[in-house]
Design an enzyme around this catalytic site. Sequence first.
Site, PDB file in Angstrom:
ATOM      1  N   TYR A 101      41.144  29.470  44.128  1.00 40.39           N
ATOM      2  CA  TYR A 101      40.825  30.053  42.832  1.00 40.39           C
ATOM      3  C   TYR A 101      41.460  29.220  41.725  1.00 40.39           C
ATOM      4  O   TYR A 101      42.603  28.778  41.839  1.00 40.39           O
ATOM      5  CB  TYR A 101      41.319  31.499  42.791  1.00 40.39           C
ATOM      6  CG  TYR A 101      41.365  32.105  41.413  1.00 40.39           C
ATOM      7  CD1 TYR A 101      40.226  32.135  40.602  1.00 40.39           C
ATOM      8  CD2 TYR A 101      42.540  32.650  40.907  1.00 40.39           C
ATOM      9  CE1 TYR A 101      40.273  32.680  39.333  1.00 40.39           C
ATOM     10  CE2 TYR A 101      42.593  33.209  39.648  1.00 40.39           C
ATOM     11  CZ  TYR A 101      41.453  33.216  38.862  1.00 40.39           C
ATOM     12  OH  TYR A 101      41.510  33.755  37.597  1.00 40.39           O
ATOM     13  N   ASP A 171      45.360  35.881  50.034  1.00 35.97           N
ATOM     14  CA  ASP A 171      44.697  36.513  48.900  1.00 35.97           C
ATOM     15  C   ASP A 171      43.473  37.237  49.455  1.00 35.97           C
ATOM     16  O   ASP A 171      42.489  36.610  49.844  1.00 35.97           O
ATOM     17  CB  ASP A 171      44.305  35.441  47.873  1.00 35.97           C
ATOM     18  CG  ASP A 171      43.674  36.037  46.618  1.00 35.97           C
ATOM     19  OD1 ASP A 171      43.175  37.176  46.683  1.00 35.97           O
ATOM     20  OD2 ASP A 171      43.670  35.347  45.575  1.00 35.97           O
TER      21      ASP A 171
END
Length: 379
Positions: A101, A171
């Site tokens: 990300y 995550d």
Amino acid sequence: MKGFSTRAIHAGQEPDPTTGAVIVPIHASSTFAQDGVGGLRSGYEYSRSANPTRTALQECLAALEGGAHGFAFGSGMGASDVLLRVLVKPGDHIVIPHDAYGGTFRLVDKVLTQWGVTYSTVDLADIDALRAALRPQTRVIWCETPTNPLLGIADIAALAEVKGAARLVVDNTFASPYLQQPLALGADVVLHSTTKYVGGHSDVVGGALVLDDDGLAEQIRFTQNSVGSVPGPFDAWLTLRGAKTLAVRMERHSDNAEQVAQALAAHPAVSTVLYPGLPDHPGHAIAARQMRRFGGMVSFTVKAGKEAALKVCAGTELFTLAESLGGVESLIEHPGEMTHASVAGSVLEVPDSLVRLSVGIEDAADLVEDLTHALDAAR
């Protein structure tokens, strides 16, 4: 252990003992009366340190991930920052995904490196590549699965087997606690941007960490209180409200995303569809083993290139052109110009023909029609 939906609705959420309120109250007070100096009433003194509404959310999040300790934060990046402050120091090394990300990359590349921390980018689907990247100074293996925005899949259990002394942080934002349980697969810490699927309604920003290690939990609690990276009580309440319906929403997100992915794969303007639920996805078998369903995120590349991809993003009606993801409404974005602009020019740069979808819970036929119209118009 009770079922997932039962935990989502009841964990940390007993009726209020004073009034009998079924829904957890919003405790807006910043400070709490004490019964004498040093005598805390019910364990609360100041809402940066602890707040009853936040406690309810943290207990719920821990129950959903099957962990002993849950921590709620003001954002997902706030959770990431506190965790990395605890886990690394100058001279340490981190492994991050080769398609991480953009916000995670920015934190590591632009902030932590100024503190003397080094990092390597690795395709975490390649266990041999991970082994080669590990150093004596490696303290953290930072995993996303599925990844944002390329929907890559990593084998969490395999990563846990080779991590050595490093902490494996997963995550779990794209999957949500409903679809994937990283702690049960060997992860040390689970991270969420609760802004996304846990909150689920695009009306609150938040983050979370869940873990089992008592000592690490104390370090996180101390650091979070020291730097003040906490959510307000109304934010905690909104997130808790969203968590109650997580299971039913994720089923609908997954149903719709599967139909959207299949329609995109059949469209002549699309070159590649990235969705772990498709049998030809390279991580399909692993995702099928470690996930309950394949989630609501779909990415695809447009054959005609960047300009056509931008036209598709601008040409939908039901899919709103916006950043973020995980809400009940469908969103569309161009990662290269939007969420992942921070990785432009780096090894993490994404294809400029890439479009990312957060598939909502509208009627699937309407979503497919909307995308088909936009793709036809952009050809």
